[in-house]
Design a protein around this motif. Structure first.
Motif, short mmCIF file in Angstrom:
data_model
loop_
_atom_site.label_atom_id
_atom_site.label_comp_id
_atom_site.label_asym_id
_atom_site.label_seq_id
_atom_site.Cartn_x
_atom_site.Cartn_y
_atom_site.Cartn_z
N GLN A 93 0.86 -1.18 0.00
CA GLN A 93 0.00 0.00 0.00
C GLN A 93 0.89 1.23 0.00
O GLN A 93 1.70 1.43 0.91
N ASP A 95 0.81 5.04 0.43
CA ASP A 95 -0.08 6.08 0.94
C ASP A 95 0.66 7.40 0.97
O ASP A 95 1.81 7.50 0.53
N ARG A 96 0.04 8.42 1.52
CA ARG A 96 0.60 9.76 1.45
C ARG A 96 1.93 9.90 2.15
O ARG A 96 2.80 10.65 1.71
N MET A 159 -3.43 2.03 -3.65
CA MET A 159 -3.18 3.41 -3.24
C MET A 159 -4.49 4.18 -3.32
O MET A 159 -5.45 3.73 -3.97
N PRO A 160 -4.57 5.33 -2.66
CA PRO A 160 -5.80 6.12 -2.74
C PRO A 160 -6.05 6.64 -4.14
O PRO A 160 -5.12 6.97 -4.88
N MET A 183 -1.53 12.56 -4.09
CA MET A 183 -1.04 11.33 -4.70
C MET A 183 -0.88 11.47 -6.22
O MET A 183 -0.59 10.49 -6.90
N ASN A 207 -7.60 0.72 -6.08
CA ASN A 207 -7.65 1.70 -5.00
C ASN A 207 -7.69 1.00 -3.65
O ASN A 207 -7.92 -0.21 -3.56
N ASP A 208 -7.46 1.76 -2.58
CA ASP A 208 -7.30 1.14 -1.26
C ASP A 208 -8.58 0.48 -0.78
O ASP A 208 -8.54 -0.58 -0.14
N GLY A 234 -10.23 5.55 5.72
CA GLY A 234 -8.79 5.78 5.78
C GLY A 234 -8.52 7.27 5.81
O GLY A 234 -9.27 8.03 6.42
N TYR A 235 -7.47 7.71 5.11
CA TYR A 235 -7.22 9.15 5.02
C TYR A 235 -8.39 9.84 4.33
O TYR A 235 -8.68 11.00 4.56
N SER A 284 -13.15 10.74 8.11
CA SER A 284 -11.90 10.21 7.57
C SER A 284 -10.82 10.44 8.62
O SER A 284 -11.03 11.16 9.61
N GLN A 348 -8.49 1.96 8.58
CA GLN A 348 -7.20 2.07 9.25
C GLN A 348 -7.26 2.84 10.56
O GLN A 348 -6.24 3.13 11.16
#
Length: 413
Positions: A93, A95-96, A159-160, A183, A207-208, A234-235, A284, A348
């Motif tokens: 994964q 992520d940011r 990933m997002p 992203m 996507n996540d 998630g985020y 989020s 998450q």
């Protein structure tokens, strides 16, 4: 120049055989152990077809017989089970602020878990870190099983999103905490091509939320379900859609971006452009960070949130109550669009925070899913863990290889 013709791909005996093989494997995954006769009854395949498939899977080391079980009259039945070391997969994964990776066996058991911080600068600085993390996981798997390199099915990447969306200059992102374009550099980078070139593994991207949905379908709260929505907190806020047993990604991999819908809870103020705020502005990880004054890039953010919840921090509990109406809206919207068997809430955030939010959601709004004949609750709690998406990404190559899928019937499958 050949004329372009539009048609649906047909199938042949090989396509049907591939589908039947997946059906047999899936029956074993869902039930643990089954005899040949039980597989034939459950799948409605002929005993001869089942025997041929079982023999082939056994020869390939993907399933193995257990001790015969004597029942009534006749020969004792031999149950078969999936061999965990029959195949492996890696999931990452991106992520940011970090990359997480998991190495898993054929039963979904995690054998390696790696995590690295990602510096600012996108793939120009982060791609080498991703490669090093994948190499470390491969070494971990090789220590566990020296034959794992030959049994690696592939690499799943999550990933997002959204992927490929144009930025509207008239309505630029207002808040870097909720900026969906952080992203963008990763989205525009030829990630799969470079990963396949550098690792020699077949790679797939989703996507996540889609990755989380696969994890819940294969070994989580939605095991055995063919139509459900995984609501990923998630985020951002996304939805992984499982429709008729298969992940639905949409035309460009962006299906399920529920967090980008306008929020209509009472009292929600518009943004600086006069537009309604989106759902993920309120529910989020980034929304929680904004409410609590936390840095979303904090290295131990998830541990920090866990400790705040354990201390019953008033601001965190207040945020959970405020987030619930927006989750209620998301549930109603998804039910109206997809009529799922259930909606699985995961993500998450620490499990306790997720459950606190869910506790404030009832009563759910009226929808097509509010039926007297329901066998499952409309909203159930799934896995809440930092590693959920990476786990689902690792399951993706296994699902792609062994899950029953319509495209496996087609010649192109």
């Amino acid at each position: 120049m050949k004329r372009s013709i539009i048609a649906t791909a047909g199938t042949n005996l090989g396509g049907a055989s591939a589908h039947n093989r997946r059906v047999v494997f899936d029956a074993l995954r869902l039930n643990g152990t089954l005899s040949r006769a039980e597989i034939a009854r459950a799948t409605q395949l002929t005993p001869q077809t089942v025997s041929n498939i079982v023999d082939a899977l056994t020869e390939e080391g993907l399933i193995a017989p257990d001790a015969p079980v004597r029942g009534g009259r006749g020969q004792p039945a031999t149950p078969y089970r999936i061999v965990a070391t029959g195949a492996y997969a890696i999931g990452i994964q991106i992520d940011r602020h970090q990359v997480l990776g998991i190495g898993a066996d054929l039963t979904g058991r995690t054998l390696s878990r790696r995590r690295q911080r990602l510096p600012a600068g996108g793939p120009a600085k982060g791609f080498a870190i991703v490669l090093n993390l994948i190499a470390a996981i491969r070494r971990d798997l090789a220590k566990s099983d020296p034959e794992s390199p030959e049994r690696l099915l592939g690499l799943g990447v999550a990933m997002p999103g959204p992927f490929g969306q144009r930025l509207d200059p008239a309505h630029p992102p207002l808040d870097p905490l909720v900026d969906p374009w952080v992203m963008r550099a990763w989205h525009e980078f030829p990630l799969l091509e470079r990963l396949e070139e550098e690792t020699g593994l077949k790679a797939g991207l989703q996507n996540d939320a889609g990755a989380g949905a696969i994890a819940e379908k294969m070994y989580g709260a939605a095991s055995g379900l063919d139509n459900f929505v995984y609501l990923f907190l998630g985020y951002g806020l996304g939805a992984g859609l499982i429709i008729q047993g298969e992940i639905y990604a949409g035309a460009a991999g962006n299906a399920g971006e529920i967090g980008q819908l306008p929020a209509f809870a009472a009292g929600d103020p518009p943004d600086a452009n006069g537009q309604p705020q989106t759902l993920e502005h309120y529910i989020s990880i980034l929304a929680a960070c904004r409410h609590l004054g936390l840095d979303p890039g904090e290295g131990d953010l998830f541990t920090h949130l866990e400790s705040l919840h354990a201390a019953r921090h008033p601001a965190l509990l207040h945020w959970c109550r405020q987030a619930a109406p927006h989750l209620r809206q998301a549930v109603q919207t998804l039910e109206a669009m997809f009529d799922p068997e259930t909606i699985v809430l995961g993500g998450q955030l620490p499990d306790g925070i997720l459950r606190d939010i869910a506790a404030h959601v009832p009563p759910l709004l009226p929808s097509v899913a509010d039926r007297q004949t329901r066998s499952l609750p409309r909203l159930v709690i799934g896995t809440a863990d930092l590693w959920t998406v990476a786990q689902g990404a690792a399951m993706a190559p296994i699902s792609r290889t062994f899950d029953p899928q319509f495209k496996a019937i087609l010649k192109l499958g």
